[in-house]
Design a protein around this motif. Structure first.
Motif, PDB file in Angstrom:
ATOM      1  N   ALA A  56       0.825  -1.213   0.000  1.00  0.00           N
ATOM      2  CA  ALA A  56       0.000   0.000   0.000  1.00  0.00           C
ATOM      3  C   ALA A  56       0.852   1.252   0.000  1.00  0.00           C
ATOM      4  CB  ALA A  56      -0.906   0.004   1.232  1.00  0.00           C
TER       5      ALA A  56
ATOM      6  N   ARG B 299      -7.068  -7.074   6.463  1.00  0.00           N
ATOM      7  CA  ARG B 299      -8.150  -7.995   6.837  1.00  0.00           C
ATOM      8  C   ARG B 299      -9.154  -8.254   5.712  1.00  0.00           C
ATOM      9  NH1 ARG B 299      -8.030  -8.453  12.673  1.00  0.00           N
ATOM     10  NH2 ARG B 299      -6.702  -6.770  13.407  1.00  0.00           N
ATOM     11  N   ALA B 300      -9.275  -7.272   4.796  1.00  0.00           N
ATOM     12  CA  ALA B 300     -10.362  -7.329   3.815  1.00  0.00           C
ATOM     13  C   ALA B 300     -10.463  -8.672   3.077  1.00  0.00           C
ATOM     14  CB  ALA B 300     -10.257  -6.156   2.848  1.00  0.00           C
TER      15      ALA B 300
ATOM     16  N   SER C 200      -5.450   2.352  12.251  1.00  0.00           N
ATOM     17  CA  SER C 200      -6.720   1.639  12.207  1.00  0.00           C
ATOM     18  C   SER C 200      -7.205   1.514  10.764  1.00  0.00           C
ATOM     19  CB  SER C 200      -7.725   2.367  13.099  1.00  0.00           C
ATOM     20  OG  SER C 200      -8.967   2.481  12.498  1.00  0.00           O
ATOM     21  N   GLN C 201      -6.961   2.544   9.977  1.00  0.00           N
ATOM     22  CA  GLN C 201      -7.349   2.473   8.564  1.00  0.00           C
ATOM     23  C   GLN C 201      -6.510   1.427   7.829  1.00  0.00           C
ATOM     24  OE1 GLN C 201      -7.750   6.729   7.074  1.00  0.00           O
ATOM     25  NE2 GLN C 201      -9.664   5.659   6.886  1.00  0.00           N
ATOM     26  N   LEU C 202      -5.192   1.472   8.070  1.00  0.00           N
ATOM     27  CA  LEU C 202      -4.306   0.531   7.373  1.00  0.00           C
ATOM     28  C   LEU C 202      -4.657  -0.903   7.742  1.00  0.00           C
ATOM     29  CD1 LEU C 202      -0.934   2.460   7.768  1.00  0.00           C
ATOM     30  CD2 LEU C 202      -2.299   2.178   5.691  1.00  0.00           C
ATOM     31  N   ASP C 203      -5.015  -1.109   8.991  1.00  0.00           N
ATOM     32  CA  ASP C 203      -5.369  -2.436   9.481  1.00  0.00           C
ATOM     33  C   ASP C 203      -6.419  -3.116   8.597  1.00  0.00           C
ATOM     34  OD1 ASP C 203      -5.545  -4.341  12.061  1.00  0.00           O
ATOM     35  OD2 ASP C 203      -7.564  -3.895  11.362  1.00  0.00           O
ATOM     36  N   ALA C 204      -7.406  -2.330   8.156  1.00  0.00           N
ATOM     37  CA  ALA C 204      -8.504  -2.906   7.369  1.00  0.00           C
ATOM     38  C   ALA C 204      -8.007  -3.523   6.064  1.00  0.00           C
ATOM     39  CB  ALA C 204      -9.565  -1.842   7.085  1.00  0.00           C
ATOM     40  N   LEU C 205      -6.958  -2.930   5.483  1.00  0.00           N
ATOM     41  CA  LEU C 205      -6.466  -3.446   4.203  1.00  0.00           C
ATOM     42  C   LEU C 205      -5.984  -4.891   4.351  1.00  0.00           C
ATOM     43  CD1 LEU C 205      -4.439  -0.341   2.945  1.00  0.00           C
ATOM     44  CD2 LEU C 205      -6.842  -0.909   2.549  1.00  0.00           C
TER      45      LEU C 205
END
Lengths: 568, 568
Positions: free
Chosen positions: A414, A430-431, A423-428
């Motif tokens: 990314a 997990r998606a 927290s935003q980066l974390d989602a990438l």
């Protein structure tokens, strides 16, 4: 058996002496060096209920004992404690969340050790839970080891800056705040600031001490049992000094014990300058991190190559010993950076499983081995997880591994604006798992020190990472470690360390550069699930691994490495 | 010209009368209905400096006037205000962030209107900025319109629940808290709870009033100039009532004016129950939302089909009028849900651009038109943005549109655990843009009411969405609207509304179901940038659009629709 007896005695005594109805006693994991590693004999939770994980808290009421652990430790806790005596609660073991739990249990009074809870934490609880009375009792359960600690000097060759350079930056901060002293209570900050280290902790070279820095340039280490030529005050001397001191003292509310904070007459809270300065590696530190990862990668390659031919009949702890051997052969090796996690088959579904003599099991063919380990080298710190197939993995294992890999690549590749929160980066990461209704119960990434704590603040990549601490600088080192854990079956995690760098095209954006150099097991990848960009990332990564490590291993290992790193 | 004169007079008077050195006056966008729409003549920021956007704040010091706006409004503000008189500052216009700004400017005293700032906001500022003295001055600048408002009854046929049913749930909450009264200060909550609406606001059917509900089941509207058969108290009567009241009153700190809060003798803060209840649409509301989106989609399809043949020589406002015509033809149409944004070419780079007689421009061939609009229907509310190519778009336009589409699809097709925060989800929609160093300066999604405010709390998808408010329920309606804005060139946004639904396989995971039914311009898509899953999503979506709308348009439009919805 002695342990069990002591435990019962301690809890019984506590109950008789202190615990009325509606009252509870809180005992956290750590000691007065908040957030730092502890020695095995200092493990209060193990002492109280048998839990050996490295985070958690116990609460004792008149009739119950609760052990609070987060998702990483839940399975482990249930295996380790006597569930009839101790109730395991899956809840991030911060005091605030626990107060919420206790309030629902109608607890009216909570006793805590003011040396082991931070000022910040207790103040927040007092605000948020006015119905609970908080009662401080110092040294409630004190298992601290009293051996002499030899304080060693860290060379500028590895630190990149002299003590004086670091101190003068700290003093500048102090002057900006018009304060007379700065009290640094985070031991890893103290060690970094003064370029010192020690050997007493098994996995961290940090010297467990506070430091006091004066605006006039003077400084003192604060601690008991320190063997050092540096100026030092014992805790008793420091308390006396505080009693006579009217100058303005800066302190960090996150790491200062509540009890100590109360002794400061004229204080002002101020974020720990070292915490932020040390997270952004200087040129020398970054070079050290890059270099030690080559040696660490070579050790791992040797292990993986050896494992391919020797896994039959081996146990989890055999792998731990063998890996230790390979690491020890590397130059500048100091210690492991944490207890190696070597989990075979279903053991790996326990996120922070560590094999012991009791639970050690043989590696299982046609299953997975999860190996999470790291080294302290004089020039840097490593932390890497690889999941490898022994024999022929099942289609489900391959599928899940590929999902985890897709998440890893999504984050590792990314680019993102400097203000982006962890927290935003974390989602990438997990998606891809989420798309199939899967997830993992731990954060995606943590900061890592350069020859210090393998978990270092303040930056992290996690659903709970605060938006006020975005990843906004280059040269921050973080892990990326998504996983997937299938209870009673297998565990998968793929962890690399990366450092942040401004993108070539735009200085307002950051990207990750890999530090970790270890092949990712291709026999676990369903290449048809990878898109073009993902394949390209993986091939580039493997090319880099081969390029960096081929010269560091013997011919047989080199052959194995070439195959492991060949392109899809 | 009169306006300009008044403005100067007001600011000059204020300065002479109140503003010493080190002192500033804060004037926010809204009035005592915090967070609600206002009438054009009530626009204080327009009155003070000419800015017409629907969010912002002005601060007046002895020598300067600052206009604070977030990224959506920055370009617009710079175009609208006299930059020699007013300094535009890009900063989310909350009081807290502004205090931070003012503290750096060494402001020691801040005057605010206690009717127009919430209790929550002022309390937080007082805690965070102890160095600033906060001085309340009520009705500092009062432009409130005093016309009589006719309160209408909303039929249960659309509301799904009777007033009594909703009231009894509200009263249950009240009883749980052992309170005597609940004061509801969010006007949209009041309208939802009592099944009432009004026509005074141009884009929102909300009745601007508070409500007081008693534990005994009694209730009163609170407001001036209300024409209604419901029991009502004027503000003056309510203040008197408060003075004599010793019962416990629940209030919502986020929407209650600080001044009003201070008048409550025995209060307890409690999150607005209606806010949460109304965000989760009931079966009737959801059906209404689904149905009105078909009619709204038909209106849009008619417009887009018409536009294809008639764009030559047309202006932005021509499109606004034509779209209004098509919407008006639809049954149950009530009003637009906000002022239509019709931005041609570079105008669309101003995120919330609205064409006026002054700035209206002709559509430009070989460029883009960004059309963001919505309708209030008696059974629901819509909000949709389409960006369409007029003539032949450039390769850069196609490329950027495709990136935005990839972000839209990534989020729209995501499955995620119920605890996922809006900040985490936000990252999914940005990641494809981030990869090329691009981003957009607004949130990714906002809640939408059913026949209420087109922006509805508490759920949103944004970098700043709090982790304590995860998307955790089914039947929440949210927009997904990533964009990309190239200054002085063009603007792109693709916005659909979705509702959340539990995934078929796992009730702990949610997925999005599209409400909006309007084709996405395929001439702007570089299909080679889409992967298999993205193409499948788009084809499925278009198939659904065609299936739902084919019967609602005439033959010519149907032909256009079939082409627009044909598969890649």
């Amino acid at each position: 058996m002695t342990d069990k007896k002591t435990e019962k005695d301690f809890i019984s005594c506590l109950r008789e002496r202190r615990i009325e109805n509606d009252c509870a006693v809180f005992i956290g994991y750590g000691n007065r060096f908040i957030g730092q590693d502890i020695l095995p004999q200092e493990h209060k939770l193990k002492y109280l209920c048998g839990f050996t994980g490295s985070d958690g808290a116990v609460v004792i009421t008149q009739n119950e004992v609760f052990l609070f652990v987060d998702g990483r430790y839940e399975l482990q806790a249930r295996q380790e404690v006597d569930l009839e005596k101790t109730k395991v609660v899956n809840l991030v073991p911060g005091l605030n969340g626990i107060c919420d739990f206790l309030q629902k249990k109608k607890i009216k009074k909570l006793i805590y050790d003011g040396w082991c809870v931070s000022d910040c934490e207790i103040r927040k609880c007092k605000t948020d839970y006015p119905q609970i009375e908080f009662v401080e009792e110092c040294r409630l359960l004190n298992l601290d080891k009293q051996d002499k600690i030899e304080v060693k000097e860290r060379s500028e060759v590895y630190a990149g800056k002299t003590r004086d350079e670091k101190l003068s930056e700290q003093i500048r901060q102090l002057q900006l705040k018009q304060a007379d002293f700065c009290l640094i209570t985070a031991a890893d900050s103290v060690s970094w600031l003064l370029n010192i280290y020690a050997r007493d902790l098994p996995y961290s070279p940090v010297v467990r001490a506070y430091a006091l820095v004066g605006a006039d340039g003077s400084y003192n280490l604060i601690g008991d049992n320190l063997k050092t030529a540096l100026p030092v005050m014992s805790f008793a001397e420091f308390e006396q000094w505080l009693a006579g001191q009217n100058g303005k003292i800066l302190y960090d509310a996150e790491s200062i014990p509540a009890h100590l904070k109360a002794l400061i007459k004229k204080g002002e809270t101020c974020a720990d300058y070292c915490l932020y300065a040390k997270a952004r590696k200087n040129k020398t530190e970054l070079d050290g991190m890059i270099n030690c990862h080559k040696r660490d990668g070579a050790a791992l390659v040797k292990l993986l190559c050896w494992l391919q031919k020797n896994s039959q009949g081996k146990t989890e702890t055999d792998i731990v010993s063998k890996l230790h051997e390979f690491r020890q052969e590397q130059s500048l090796f100091f210690s492991e950076s944490f207890a190696t996690i070597s989990g075979a088959a279903e053991n790996a579904a326990v996120v922070h499983y560590q094999p012991t003599l009791k639970n050690n099991r043989r590696l299982e063919q046609n299953n997975l081995l999860l190996l999470d380990s790291g080294g302290q080298y004089l020039d840097g710190t490593t932390d890497v997880t690889r999941t490898v197939a022994l024999g022929k993995p099942t289609a489900a294992m391959v599928h899940d591994f590929t999902l985890v890999l897709k998440g890893h690549i999504a984050l590792a590749s990314a680019k993102f604006p400097k203000k982006t929160s962890g927290s935003q980066l974390d989602a990438l990461a997990r998606a891809p798992l989420w798309q199939e209704g899967k997830d993992f119960k731990h954060g995606t990434g943590h900061g890592v020190a350069c020859f210090g704590n393998v978990h270092e603040g303040p930056y992290r990549i996690s659903p709970n990472a605060p938006s006020r601490l975005p990843l906004q600088f280059s040269n921050i080192v973080t892990s990326v470690e998504p996983g997937y854990y299938k209870e009673n079956a297998y565990g998968i995690r793929i962890e690399n360390l990366y450092y942040t760098r401004e993108t070539p095209d735009d200085e307002n954006f950051l990207e990750f550069v890999p530090l970790t150099l270890v092949p990712i097991d291709k026999s676990l990848i369903d290449v048809y699930l990878l898109n073009r960009e993902e394949r390209a990332w993986l091939n580039n990564y493997h090319q880099k691994v081969y390029g960096c490590l081929a010269a560091c291993v013997n011919d047989e290992e080199k052959k194995w490495l070439a195959e492991a790193c060949s392109s899809f």
